[in-house]
Structures are given as C-alpha cells and as structure tokens.
Design a protein around this motif. Sequence first.
Motif, PDB file in Angstrom:
ATOM      1  N   VAL A 249       0.836  -1.208   0.000  1.00 14.46           N
ATOM      2  CA  VAL A 249       0.000   0.000   0.000  1.00 14.46           C
ATOM      3  C   VAL A 249       0.869   1.255   0.000  1.00 14.46           C
ATOM      4  O   VAL A 249       0.587   2.231  -0.696  1.00 14.46           O
ATOM      5  CB  VAL A 249      -0.960   0.002   1.213  1.00 14.46           C
ATOM      6  CG1 VAL A 249      -1.665   1.348   1.349  1.00 14.46           C
ATOM      7  CG2 VAL A 249      -1.989  -1.105   1.072  1.00 14.46           C
ATOM      8  N   GLY A 261       2.805   3.323   4.293  1.00 12.33           N
ATOM      9  CA  GLY A 261       1.776   2.287   4.389  1.00 12.33           C
ATOM     10  C   GLY A 261       1.339   2.043   5.817  1.00 12.33           C
ATOM     11  O   GLY A 261       0.140   1.961   6.106  1.00 12.33           O
ATOM     12  N   LEU A 265      -2.395   2.565   7.183  1.00 14.12           N
ATOM     13  CA  LEU A 265      -3.192   1.375   7.493  1.00 14.12           C
ATOM     14  C   LEU A 265      -3.425   1.171   8.991  1.00 14.12           C
ATOM     15  O   LEU A 265      -4.524   0.781   9.395  1.00 14.12           O
ATOM     16  CB  LEU A 265      -2.531   0.133   6.903  1.00 14.12           C
ATOM     17  CG  LEU A 265      -2.560   0.008   5.382  1.00 14.12           C
ATOM     18  CD1 LEU A 265      -1.918  -1.299   4.950  1.00 14.12           C
ATOM     19  CD2 LEU A 265      -3.988   0.086   4.862  1.00 14.12           C
ATOM     20  N   ILE A 292      -7.548  -1.346   0.964  1.00 12.94           N
ATOM     21  CA  ILE A 292      -6.385  -2.028   0.386  1.00 12.94           C
ATOM     22  C   ILE A 292      -6.647  -2.383  -1.074  1.00 12.94           C
ATOM     23  O   ILE A 292      -5.798  -2.170  -1.945  1.00 12.94           O
ATOM     24  CB  ILE A 292      -6.060  -3.295   1.198  1.00 12.94           C
ATOM     25  CG1 ILE A 292      -5.611  -2.903   2.618  1.00 12.94           C
ATOM     26  CG2 ILE A 292      -4.987  -4.121   0.506  1.00 12.94           C
ATOM     27  CD1 ILE A 292      -5.529  -4.062   3.573  1.00 12.94           C
ATOM     28  N   VAL A 295      -6.481   0.734  -3.375  1.00 17.38           N
ATOM     29  CA  VAL A 295      -5.101   1.181  -3.622  1.00 17.38           C
ATOM     30  C   VAL A 295      -4.397   0.248  -4.604  1.00 17.38           C
ATOM     31  O   VAL A 295      -3.737   0.690  -5.551  1.00 17.38           O
ATOM     32  CB  VAL A 295      -4.310   1.273  -2.298  1.00 17.38           C
ATOM     33  CG1 VAL A 295      -2.829   1.532  -2.581  1.00 17.38           C
ATOM     34  CG2 VAL A 295      -4.867   2.364  -1.407  1.00 17.38           C
ATOM     35  N   GLY A 302       1.432   1.793  -5.188  1.00 15.04           N
ATOM     36  CA  GLY A 302       1.179   2.284  -3.847  1.00 15.04           C
ATOM     37  C   GLY A 302       1.086   3.796  -3.763  1.00 15.04           C
ATOM     38  O   GLY A 302       1.107   4.506  -4.769  1.00 15.04           O
TER      39      GLY A 302
END
Length: 328
Positions: A249, A261, A265, A292, A295, A302
């Motif tokens: 990500v 990321g 997240l 997720i 993306v 990412g």
Amino acid sequence: MRKRIFIGWIIFTGLLLIFPVFVKTPYILHIAIMIFIYTTLGASWNILSGFAGQLSLGHSVFLGVGGYTTALLLVKFGISPWIGMFAGIIVSIALSWIIGVPCFRLQGRYFAIATMAVVQIVYLVIARWEFAGGARGIYYPLKNWGLKAFTFQGKMPYYFIAMAMMLVAMSVTYYIEYSHIGYYLKTIRENTDAAAALGINVPKYKMIAMMFSAFLASISGTLYGQYLLFIDPDTMFLLSVPIMLVTIVGGIGSILGPLVGAGVLIPVQEIARIYLSGSGRAIDQLLYGSLIVIVVIFQPKGIMGMFDLLMYKLKKIKKDSKGKINQM
C-alpha cells in the motif's frame, strides 16, 4: 539531493522525538508504537521482495523466531532480553541461510509457495512444542521493570525504542538503495539471467537481502514480544500478510513505502475497529479490506507511486509553462 534528504531526515527525527512531549495519551502512543513496529517489518520485507524481487509469503517466520528466542532465554534461563535479542538475530540469520539455500533455486510463485510452507512448518513445530508453551504461548515474568529488563510500565519508553528500531530499518534500507548491493538487487529483480550474465553473483546477493531482512524482522519480534508481554504462535507467525500489505500500500521498492503504508493502514485499522466493530458484522474489516483493494487496483505502485506520478505531472506542467513563456 542527498543533502536535502539528510536535512529532511533530521527534521523528521526531531519531530518524532518531541511528539511524546505534546501527545501523552497512551492510546495515541500505542498507535505510534505499532506504526514503528510495522514500518520496521515492512522495511525488512521490502529488502527481500521489493528490491530483490523475491516474493516472500512467510516473512513472519523471522519475526516469530526473534520473539521466541528472546522469550525462551528470558523465561527458561533468566537471560536478559537485550542479550536474547542478539541471540534471536543470530538464530534468524542462520535460519535465513537454511531457508535461502534450497528456496533460492526456485523462481516466482514457486519461491513464494516455498516460503509459505516454511512458516507453516515452523508454526506447527512451535504450536506442538511444550517447552515453548505450545499453542498456549508464553507469558513474560513481571519481576523487574526498567531499561535493563526491557519492560516498562508506561508507553513512552517503548515509543522511543520502537522509533530507534524503525530509524535503523530505514537507514539500512537507504544504505542498500544507494549502494552497489541495491543496484545488484534491482538488476536481479528485473532479470535474473541478465544479472548473472553481467557477472553478478545472484545467489550471494539474494542471500544478503535475506539476511538483512531476517535481521530487521528479528529485532521487531523481540520488541513486539516485550511490548505485549506475551507471545503465542498465532501472534508471531500469522502476520506475513499484514507485513506485506503495509509495504504494498505504501509503495513496494521505495524507502518510505513501509512508513507511509503503516502510517495509513494502522490508524485506519484502529479507527475502524473502535467505531465499526461493535455491530458484529465485521464492517471494520470490510472497510479496511476495501481500502487495500482500491489502492492495489488503481495504484499498483502504492501511495508513493501516486506521489511520484503527481510530482512528475507538476514538473511537466512547470516545464511546459516555461517553454510557453520563452516562446512569447
């Protein structure tokens, strides 16, 4: 360029150091600690899978080995977790060599399947090994507190230790990125046969990537266990997918990808869990998974890839504007 990176690095480190001075809420510090831990884990996976192109689906094996080595030495023999951490590094690097020798003979999906099989084997061994607590896991003794015992009553010491480990991980990634190791690994990632034809010792540099990766994952395992004061096979050996996701990500193959990321997240996961998990319908997991998927589908490189694309377009617009002005 490197001077600007160094200045940015100093500013970023300074902001992290003063953050707990202004934000002392334990839960916020907990989120920051988890971001640091997952950034370190993401960086470890990124070295092997992002730079070297060796997709690992069992990366949590090094996290688990590091955590269990430290925990067993502490609980069974009374050895300091700091010493246990270095023992875990040695065991993890040795295991990376044992895994790498046969598995690096495989390519692509076959290597990924082999790594997944390795983590399942280690998981089953630990889950049935009574000396290591079996499926029940290991609870850490709360006899001593402080830096020497690597056990603290508040979140702030864990914050600074996790931050230091993350900075080490990012420094290692930066070193690899701009050294001959990084160039060799990227060549191997793009075309293994071409790399071998150019004289690059492909097995050697794959093994170097695996060892760096095992080192960073192992220290994360020690910290993770000391922070939770409990480990079991599920906690340590079933995190391979989350470790992958923070990097994918954020931006696979980039220095800042794991940090970005994890920074996105982990808070999203926590917020979704707090506000949406009460319904019992797994809405929090649905939202987290949807983010997720979005993306990965719309920006496979990412968030960092999205940022690079934006910067490229801005530079192109600026260049076109200068060209029009010169024509006038």
